[in-house]
Design an enzyme around this catalytic site. Structure first.
Site, PDB file in Angstrom:
ATOM      1  N   ASP A 141       4.206  -7.876   9.186  1.00  0.00           N
ATOM      2  CA  ASP A 141       3.716  -6.548   9.514  1.00  0.00           C
ATOM      3  C   ASP A 141       2.236  -6.686   9.817  1.00  0.00           C
ATOM      4  OD1 ASP A 141       6.106  -5.303   9.388  1.00  0.00           O
ATOM      5  OD2 ASP A 141       5.614  -3.949   7.738  1.00  0.00           O
ATOM      6  N   GLU A 169       9.759  -7.247   1.672  1.00  0.00           N
ATOM      7  CA  GLU A 169       8.345  -7.081   2.048  1.00  0.00           C
ATOM      8  C   GLU A 169       7.520  -6.872   0.782  1.00  0.00           C
ATOM      9  OE1 GLU A 169       7.596  -4.184   5.163  1.00  0.00           O
ATOM     10  OE2 GLU A 169       5.666  -3.707   4.262  1.00  0.00           O
ATOM     11  N   ASP A 196       2.658  -2.441  11.986  1.00  0.00           N
ATOM     12  CA  ASP A 196       2.775  -1.416  10.951  1.00  0.00           C
ATOM     13  C   ASP A 196       1.372  -0.827  10.772  1.00  0.00           C
ATOM     14  OD1 ASP A 196       3.378   0.210   8.900  1.00  0.00           O
ATOM     15  OD2 ASP A 196       4.132  -1.331   7.548  1.00  0.00           O
ATOM     16  N   GLU A 208       3.023  -8.459   5.022  1.00  0.00           N
ATOM     17  CA  GLU A 208       2.090  -7.492   5.623  1.00  0.00           C
ATOM     18  C   GLU A 208       0.658  -7.821   5.200  1.00  0.00           C
ATOM     19  OE1 GLU A 208       2.869  -3.199   5.580  1.00  0.00           O
ATOM     20  OE2 GLU A 208       0.736  -2.907   5.191  1.00  0.00           O
ATOM     21  N   ASP A 236      13.193   7.964  10.272  1.00  0.00           N
ATOM     22  CA  ASP A 236      12.209   8.060  11.362  1.00  0.00           C
ATOM     23  C   ASP A 236      12.864   8.547  12.642  1.00  0.00           C
ATOM     24  OD1 ASP A 236      10.345   6.865   9.686  1.00  0.00           O
ATOM     25  OD2 ASP A 236      10.667   4.854  10.505  1.00  0.00           O
ATOM     26  N   ASP A 259      -3.759   1.375   1.094  1.00  0.00           N
ATOM     27  CA  ASP A 259      -2.956   0.859   2.193  1.00  0.00           C
ATOM     28  C   ASP A 259      -3.268   1.650   3.464  1.00  0.00           C
ATOM     29  OD1 ASP A 259      -1.031  -0.689   3.378  1.00  0.00           O
ATOM     30  OD2 ASP A 259       0.665   0.415   2.546  1.00  0.00           O
ATOM     31  N   HIS A 297      12.691   3.197  10.094  1.00  0.00           N
ATOM     32  CA  HIS A 297      13.470   3.635   8.935  1.00  0.00           C
ATOM     33  C   HIS A 297      14.528   4.615   9.448  1.00  0.00           C
ATOM     34  CE1 HIS A 297       9.370   2.915   7.351  1.00  0.00           C
ATOM     35  NE2 HIS A 297       9.926   2.590   6.209  1.00  0.00           N
ATOM     36  N   ASP A 346      -3.360   0.704   6.571  1.00  0.00           N
ATOM     37  CA  ASP A 346      -2.516   0.397   7.748  1.00  0.00           C
ATOM     38  C   ASP A 346      -3.271   0.546   9.065  1.00  0.00           C
ATOM     39  OD1 ASP A 346      -0.303  -0.214   6.220  1.00  0.00           O
ATOM     40  OD2 ASP A 346       0.631   1.749   6.432  1.00  0.00           O
ATOM     41  N   HIS A 364      -0.914  -5.471   2.576  1.00  0.00           N
ATOM     42  CA  HIS A 364      -0.340  -5.649   1.241  1.00  0.00           C
ATOM     43  C   HIS A 364      -0.885  -6.909   0.581  1.00  0.00           C
ATOM     44  CE1 HIS A 364       3.431  -3.109   2.476  1.00  0.00           C
ATOM     45  NE2 HIS A 364       2.282  -2.471   2.625  1.00  0.00           N
TER      46      HIS A 364
HETATM   47  C1  XLS Z   1       4.624   0.683   3.226  1.00  0.00           C
HETATM   48  C2  XLS Z   1       5.366  -0.308   3.983  1.00  0.00           C
HETATM   49  C3  XLS Z   1       6.489   0.239   4.831  1.00  0.00           C
HETATM   50  C4  XLS Z   1       7.456  -0.849   5.166  1.00  0.00           C
HETATM   51  C5  XLS Z   1       8.760  -0.377   5.653  1.00  0.00           C
HETATM   52  O1  XLS Z   1       3.563   0.399   2.682  1.00  0.00           O
HETATM   53  O2  XLS Z   1       4.462  -1.056   4.722  1.00  0.00           O
HETATM   54  O3  XLS Z   1       5.993   0.873   5.952  1.00  0.00           O
HETATM   55  O4  XLS Z   1       6.930  -1.748   6.098  1.00  0.00           O
HETATM   56  O5  XLS Z   1       9.395   0.434   4.720  1.00  0.00           O
HETATM   57 CA    CA Z   2       4.895  -2.713   6.083  1.00  0.00          CA
HETATM   58 CA    CA Z   3       1.459  -0.781   4.471  1.00  0.00          CA
END
Ligand code: XLS
Ligand code: CA
Ligand code: CA
Length: 436
Positions: free
Chosen positions: A291, A227, A334, A263, A99, A302, A96, A304, A266
């Site tokens: 992702d 996404e 991700d 992702e 970042d 989430d 981003h 991750d 998600h």
């Molecule tokens: C958040 C998202 C984010 C996107 C990019 O849940 O996964 O990280 O991949 O903005």
């Molecule tokens: Ca993501």
């Molecule tokens: Ca995520």
């Protein structure tokens, strides 16, 4: 720290060296292309370089400031990121805007910081051959975006978001990224009591068209990705799942330029499997990028996590192969090391775990195809559409009347077993026996 001393090498499945790959052999050719080319791993900057273990109940467990502040800190982070990617043999990264560079007091200041840092990144790219897989803008963290960016009720917020995306696309072009991602951070709502849904959706469509038009007239020839995510942070996000996004893309006439970034975490939040979301993207001609992570079914948010579930990575790579492989997309981790995995060594070990899980998934996915039992079963199951009445249905030659006449004297057609348990056993057989 491990990173200072070594490079992670492929040592094969007998290896007991934790800092080695057991399955990911970047240059190994499978089905005509190397593992590296097929998997296209990317490092996520926000988790790997920035996330420091904070959760709702406690602060940082990891220090990623390198003891510095201001632009110096961001340069040190970039040095760390490129060193890590080189040691792991990762060729791509995703970020981003905020970042990689600090946000300023105004849009103009933020853009200036981003330009300064992308100059630095470009130098590092030239030295290493690494480049971004995709770029995005963070339009959810700052307070001004609390009610959304392109779907904010405030037109000024919409304008700032447009400025950020313009700068993000410029950065993508400058750094040679072939994709730009829209994850609709707060593009959704918490209550309809305060929401004009129709206007918000139209504005979101307008925003995407502006991005496409700007990108196409300023040298961006890659993919735009949406996404999907169903919830968190808002209760209901407009990009709920792949099917919802496919509809949005078509309604707004964006199908030539937009695809999906799926992702895993998600997908499960939406009540789908990862494989389902990939298949929906593919059958709609919208498969783009991934992702790569996983959620925890017992936690339900989430999380991750780094992907280590080989069933999921195998079925994912099976879908990727069937969709023709990646073009501009790839597998972006991700994912973040858990809060208790608080050392930089843990970050390296997390990537090794994820990369090996996907390498094994790729090997096993090709074995599913070569084995043929699952593919043949599906072919056989639909064989009635290959000839006779089925073929005529598929070719559009039948109508309700002709089919009613055809069916009038048929005895109840016999249903055929779906053989789910048998097929699951075949999958186990492929996963747990045979070569790697
Ligand atoms: C958040 C998202 C984010 C996107 C990019 O849940 O996964 O990280 O991949 O903005
Ligand atoms: Ca993501
Ligand atoms: Ca995520």
């Amino acid at each position: 720290m491990y990173l200072k001393n070594g490079k992670v090498e492929f040592k094969g499945k007998e290896s007991r060296d934790p800092f080695s790959f057991r399955y990911y052999d970047k240059n190994r050719v499978i089905n005509g292309r190397t593992m590296g080319e097929q998997l296209r791993f990317a490092m996520s900057w926000w988790h790997t370089v920035n996330a420091s273990g904070t959760d709702m109940f406690g602060g940082d467990t990891m220090d990623k400031t390198f003891g510095l502040s201001g632009m110096e800190k961001y340069r040190a982070k970039a040095d760390f990121a490129f060193e890590l990617m080189q040691k792991l043999g990762i060729d791509y990264y995703c970020f981003h805007d905020v970042d990689v560079a600090p946000e300023g007091a105004t849009l103009a200041e933020s853009v200036k910081n981003l330009e300064e840092m992308t100059d630095y990144l470009l130098e590092k790219q030239k030295q290493t051959g690494i480049r971004p897989l995709w770029v995005t803008a963070n339009m959810f963290g700052d307070k001004k975006f609390m009610a959304g960016a392109a779907t904010s009720p405030e037109a000024d917020v919409f304008a700032v978001a447009a400025g950020k995306v313009k700068a993000g696309i410029d950065a993508a072009v400058k750094l040679g990224a072939k994709a730009y991602v829209f994850w609709g951070g707060r593009e959704g709502y918490d209550t309809l009591l305060n929401t004009d849904m129709a206007l918000e959706l139209d504005n979101l469509g307008r925003f995407m068209k502006m991005a496409r038009d700007y990108g196409r007239s300023h040298g961006f020839d890659g993919d735009f990705y949406i996404e999907p995510k169903p919830k968190e942070p808002t209760k209901h996000q407009y990009d709920f799942d792949a099917a919802t996004c496919a509809n949005f893309i078509r309604v707004n006439g964006l199908e030539k330029d937009f695809r999906l970034n799926i992702e895993a975490n998600h997908a499960t939040l939406a009540g789908h499997t990862f494989q389902h979301e990939l298949r929906v993207a593919a059958v709609n001609g919208l498969f783009g990028s991934i992702d790569a992570n996983q959620g925890d079914p017992l936690l339900g948010w989430d999380t991750d996590q780094f992907p280590t579930n080989v069933y999921d990575t195998t079925l994912c790579m099976y879908e990727v192969i069937k969709a023709g492989g990646f073009t501009n997309g790839g597998l972006n981790f991700d994912a973040k090391a858990r809060r208790q995995s608080d050392t930089l060594d843990d970050t390296v070990l997390s990537y090794i775990a994820g990369m090996d899980a996907f390498a094994l998934g790729l090997i096993k996915a090709y074995q599913i195809i070569e084995d043929g039992r699952i593919e043949d079963f599906i072919k056989q199951r639909y064989a009635s559409y290959e000839s006779g009445i089925g073929r005529r249905i598929v070719e559009g030659k039948e109508t309700l009347e002709t089919l009613a006449a055809y069916a009038a004297d048929l005895k109840d057609p016999a249903p055929v077993s779906g053989r789910q348990e048998y097929l699951e056993a075949v999958l186990n057989d492929i996963l747990f026996s045979g070569n790697v």
